[in-house]
Write an enzyme that holds these catalytic residues in place. Structure first.
Site, PDB file in Angstrom:
ATOM      1  N   TRP A  84       0.819  -1.217   0.000  1.00  0.00           N
ATOM      2  CA  TRP A  84       0.000   0.000   0.000  1.00  0.00           C
ATOM      3  C   TRP A  84       0.846   1.258   0.000  1.00  0.00           C
ATOM      4  O   TRP A  84       0.554   2.213  -0.725  1.00  0.00           O
ATOM      5  CB  TRP A  84      -1.022  -0.038   1.144  1.00  0.00           C
ATOM      6  N   ASP A 124      -1.838   6.767   6.329  1.00  0.00           N
ATOM      7  CA  ASP A 124      -2.891   5.918   5.791  1.00  0.00           C
ATOM      8  C   ASP A 124      -3.233   4.898   6.870  1.00  0.00           C
ATOM      9  O   ASP A 124      -2.436   4.000   7.153  1.00  0.00           O
ATOM     10  CB  ASP A 124      -2.398   5.220   4.517  1.00  0.00           C
ATOM     11  N   LYS A 140     -12.757  -1.566   6.172  1.00  0.00           N
ATOM     12  CA  LYS A 140     -12.119  -2.527   7.061  1.00  0.00           C
ATOM     13  C   LYS A 140     -12.646  -2.354   8.489  1.00  0.00           C
ATOM     14  O   LYS A 140     -13.339  -3.222   8.994  1.00  0.00           O
ATOM     15  CB  LYS A 140     -10.600  -2.409   6.972  1.00  0.00           C
TER      16      LYS A 140
END
Lengths: 363, 363
Positions: free
Chosen positions: A103, A174, A198
């Site tokens: 990511w 993030d 999530k």
């Protein structure tokens, strides 16, 4: 077989069942108005209350200091990978990225399209099995537009367990896969973002929490929908926001509050993850964890069975016993158990039991 | 008072009640898997089926010729206002916009930030009460990157009733407020887009239908999430799409199909709108329509009561009699009855009856 499957998907991921039941009760008739929240104006008082309350719940749960805005954006964390440098990588400065896995790598790739980027730490040498220690995180106050980190790497199963206190460069994180999983000193961050799917709710909305002063330097004209100032000025109601996604996040935040808040969730998340990590560690090498112990994620537990053939069998048997979503990300493979806030302890216990039973039968 | 309010909101707007009931039945247990569609991977077979079926339903209902892609994007039509010129306004070309009201104006404003724009028709002289006739629409094949039109102006209540057949310049249409309300010769368009929250489902996803060849000229590097090629290459699964919004659109499209398709809906929409327009026209000036008759929208009916004090009373009484969402857009004011596909005939009849009764009592 459990009544419902044990849901270990990495995202979209398990939601609290009582939240889904409340959504079910309200979906055709929201609070007695005789209409669904999906079919009324985003400028109606009924929706506005949800909108403002959701922002307030973030502020309350994260104990945000004054001066932070909570914004609702479209496009997932992936759109933030571009919007962050478009808004904050001002000419003459360089963006400082910490490369910790898939990511972070995507965030870097998009930032490079916008401006000058440097990677001040790369986990490539340890195959992304470790997060950097705090002393590995270096900033340059004169030249860094910001420092970008990924608090939890969903694919690799690694997580920062503490964060640097950097005051002279804005820190951006993030937190898509671990937001609200533990108490946080938000004052360490100028900017936090997270796709909802999530720990917060269904896919379709991205939370951005930013310090007002961060965006005051920027003056270049940006497309309205890509400019954080639009969202601040219009309270995330410049155009129609993803109303129902925000409503679901609202229900999840209230569930977190009812559950006792972030300290209680942190303790629960530690206990849940320990059930599985202990099983790995006590398996004598039958199961092998991917992440180094000090960097292990409490959200995504990545491991493999020592033998590939047995691993295939593991998936088959897990599947027939009601475990879903255990397949690792296609870029890493192997097994991944995602155990977000809403994952019940019982499901982690069931997985640990299954793992032990499987090992007993096939060692 | 009706059992449920008559829902005249302009967007998010009325959904078919049977669609909401189906969503309710499935929200905690999708097709017997024991989990919500909101909490499973966007790469699961269960979701992929919904995703692909939804694309197929668009192709079927619109009878799309070969070579068109159906994409799911975030950010509403407002993000498309920027993405379209970012992707399609190639250097050396000019974008040709038809200015017909608030929404076209916003599209133009964003395009100007990206490149050269000219407005080849402006409805400003008629106060946006009319759509242009086909002969007013001029293109320049050598220099126009594309022609942009807004098929229905939600705020003003005007609508194109036929479209030009232009072959030498790509025609792009914002159909946010009238997509799937009538049959369409899609071959006239290189690019159609629509936010879902009027005729397609809840807010949170934007449909883009584009002809493959349209995007082959572009070579500049764009942020992944702002590049149509990303969505084509990854079948709108580059990152997590707004799964639940797409599912709701899926249910609405199936409802349209069950209802008999676009020809049946068009006839029904004409009948519904006529109930209200006839009431205006037969009121002897008590009610005054905003749009010129030839440009009247079948989706958004804008009008006022001849006297402002009476208009206030109209809203009050309408409200107590179970009509919601009749307030016009804040930029225009007055009354707006939005009567999208899912608006039942009975609600339009009830509004027409109320209007006649109100006039009888207060004329």
């Amino acid at each position: 077989m459990p009544k419902r499957p044990y849901n270990f998907y990495a995202g979209p991921a398990v939601l609290p069942h009582e939240v889904l039941e409340q959504a079910q009760a309200e979906i055709t008739d929201f609070k007695g108005i005789g209409l669904s929240l999906m079919e009324i104006s985003h400028r109606s008082p009924e929706y506005e209350e949800i909108h403002n309350e959701t922002q307030h719940l973030f502020k309350e749960l994260l104990q945000l200091p004054e001066g932070y805005h909570v914004l609702f954006l479209p496009g997932g964390a992936s759109l933030q990978f571009s919007m962050i440098p478009m808004n904050l990588l001002v000419p003459g400065k360089v963006a400082n990225y910490i490369l910790t896995g898939v990511w972070a790598d995507k965030a870097i790739e998009e930032a490079r399209k916008v401006g000058d980027v440097y990677v001040s730490y790369s986990g490539k040498t340890n195959n992304f099995t470790e997060m950097p220690s705090l002393k590995d995180i270096q900033v340059h106050a004169q030249t860094d537009a910001y420092l970008h980190i990924t608090s939890n790497e969903t694919v690799n199963g690694t997580q920062f367990h503490n964060f640097p206190a950097i005051r002279n460069v804005p820190v951006i994180a993030d937190m898509s896969s671990d937001i609200l999983s533990r108490p946080l000193d938000a004052s360490k961050f100028a900017f936090i973002y997270a796709g909802a799917q999530k720990n917060l709710g269904p896919a379709g909305v991205t939370i951005v929490i930013l310090r007002e002063e961060l965006i005051q330097h920027h003056t270049a004209p940006l497309p309205a929908m890509l400019d954080y100032r639009t969202y601040i000025k219009h309270n995330s109601l410049y155009n129609t926001p993803p109303v129902y996604s925000i409503y679901m996040v609202n229900l999840v935040l209230k569930w977190i509050k009812r559950s006792g808040g972030l300290s209680v969730l942190e303790k629960r998340n530690e206990e849940k993850a320990r059930l599985i990590y202990d099983t790995l560690d006590q398996s004598g090498g039958f199961y092998r964890g991917f992440a180094q112990p000090a960097s292990r994620s409490l959200m995504n537990i990545t491991f493999k069975v020592w033998n590939d053939e047995l691993e295939k069998l593991f998936f088959q048997e897990a599947n027939t016993q009601g475990f879903v979503g255990l397949e690792g990300h296609r870029s890493l493979g192997h097994i991944r158990a995602s155990v977000y806030n809403a994952m019940p302890y019982e499901a982690c216990q069931a997985l640990a039991d299954f793992m032990k039973d499987f090992q007993r039968r096939y060692r």
